[in-house]
Design a protein around this motif. Structure first.
Motif, mmCIF file in Angstrom:
data_model
loop_
_atom_site.group_PDB
_atom_site.id
_atom_site.type_symbol
_atom_site.label_atom_id
_atom_site.label_comp_id
_atom_site.label_asym_id
_atom_site.label_seq_id
_atom_site.Cartn_x
_atom_site.Cartn_y
_atom_site.Cartn_z
ATOM 1 N N SER A 20 3.926 -3.270 0.197
ATOM 2 C CA SER A 20 2.924 -4.378 1.130
ATOM 3 C C SER A 20 3.781 -5.123 2.166
ATOM 4 O O SER A 20 3.080 -5.852 3.001
ATOM 5 C CB SER A 20 2.376 -5.069 0.150
ATOM 6 O OG SER A 20 3.136 -6.170 -0.502
ATOM 7 N N GLY A 21 4.960 -4.925 2.053
ATOM 8 C CA GLY A 21 5.824 -5.584 3.358
ATOM 9 C C GLY A 21 6.321 -6.969 2.853
ATOM 10 O O GLY A 21 6.907 -7.752 3.548
ATOM 11 N N THR A 22 6.104 -7.316 1.757
ATOM 12 C CA THR A 22 6.716 -8.622 1.306
ATOM 13 C C THR A 22 8.065 -8.547 0.586
ATOM 14 O O THR A 22 8.359 -7.579 0.086
ATOM 15 C CB THR A 22 5.653 -9.221 0.138
ATOM 16 O OG1 THR A 22 5.462 -8.249 -1.082
ATOM 17 C CG2 THR A 22 4.405 -9.613 0.939
ATOM 18 N N ALA A 23 8.831 -9.646 0.930
ATOM 19 C CA ALA A 23 10.311 -9.293 0.046
ATOM 20 C C ALA A 23 9.982 -9.434 -1.644
ATOM 21 O O ALA A 23 9.445 -10.516 -1.830
ATOM 22 C CB ALA A 23 11.052 -10.645 0.570
ATOM 23 N N VAL A 24 10.896 -8.898 -2.107
ATOM 24 C CA VAL A 24 10.600 -8.661 -3.518
ATOM 25 C C VAL A 24 12.140 -9.512 -3.914
ATOM 26 O O VAL A 24 13.138 -9.722 -3.198
ATOM 27 C CB VAL A 24 11.058 -7.571 -4.138
ATOM 28 C CG1 VAL A 24 9.893 -6.708 -3.847
ATOM 29 C CG2 VAL A 24 12.247 -6.415 -3.683
#
Length: 221
Positions: free
Chosen positions: A160-164
């Motif tokens: 989704s493009g979010t940093a993990v």
């Protein structure tokens, strides 16, 4: 009455000299000669050991002796080769190598480099990154790939493009030809911390705590 072949006196003196000369040889040679001398000493004078039989037995002893010496020389050569490989492999200490593995460590601000290996050409290849809970966080659809190694990099973002979060992750590979799965695997980088030699050959101790053989190395950085 004339007696053909090897007589008892000549055979004993000749083989006795051989036995004496072989005293510094292997135990098997000494035992062989002693048995042969005993055989000659106790042979039937009316039916002595003929020249062909004597020559055959001596040839057998020579063959056995030659094989033992060849084995000894080969073992010595292997030992020297092993020592040479250890010295050459020592140059890998401190270097990063690409070896089979599926564990990735994500640190903020740093892309994680890894690779996949197709043991044969594939029509499609999918790479999946999962977290410690087994949840999928990132997928890579690589499409068709030829046989060989393909290097990749993960930027730490989810699908989704979010940093993990930073931490440990695992990567898995699935390759197919049509609807059939084919052999493929993941490769990861690790630093070589030391080199050792064991019964299985040269072993590389890695910073990940695992070991790898020289044949496992696909790339050296």
């Amino acid at each position: 009455m004339a007696v053909n072949g090897v007589n008892s006196t000549d055979g004993s003196s000749t083989l006795g000299a051989l036995a004496s000369g072989g005293a510094s040889g292997s135990e098997s040679e000494q035992r062989f000669l002693k048995l042969l001398v005993t055989q000659l000493n106790n042979q039937d004078p009316l039916s002595p050991l003929d020249n062909a039989q004597l020559t055959s037995q001596l040839a057998q002893m020579s063959t056995v002796s030659g094989i033992e010496k060849l084995n000894s020389a080969f073992q010595s050569l292997l030992a020297q080769s092993g020592s040479s490989q250890v010295l050459q492999s020592a140059s890998l200490i401190g270097r990063n190598v690409l070896v089979p593995g599926n564990e990735l460590t994500l640190k903020a601000g740093t892309d994680v480099a890894f690779a996949v290996e197709a043991l044969q050409g594939a029509d499609s290849m999918k790479v999946t990154v999962t977290n410690a809970a087994g949840d999928v966080v990132r997928t890579f659809d690589l499409g068709a790939l030829p046989q060989g190694v393909k290097t990749l990099s993960w930027d730490g973002l989810s699908d989704s493009g979010t940093a993990v979060p930073d931490g440990a992750y695992k990567v898995s590979v699935e390759a197919r030809v049509g609807d059939t799965k084919v052999a493929a695997g993941a490769l990861t980088y690790a630093e070589v911390t030391s080199v050792s030699q064991g019964s299985a050959g040269i072993s590389l101790d890695l910073s990940s705590g695992k070991k790898a053989g020289l044949g496992d190395v696909r790339l050296i950085l």
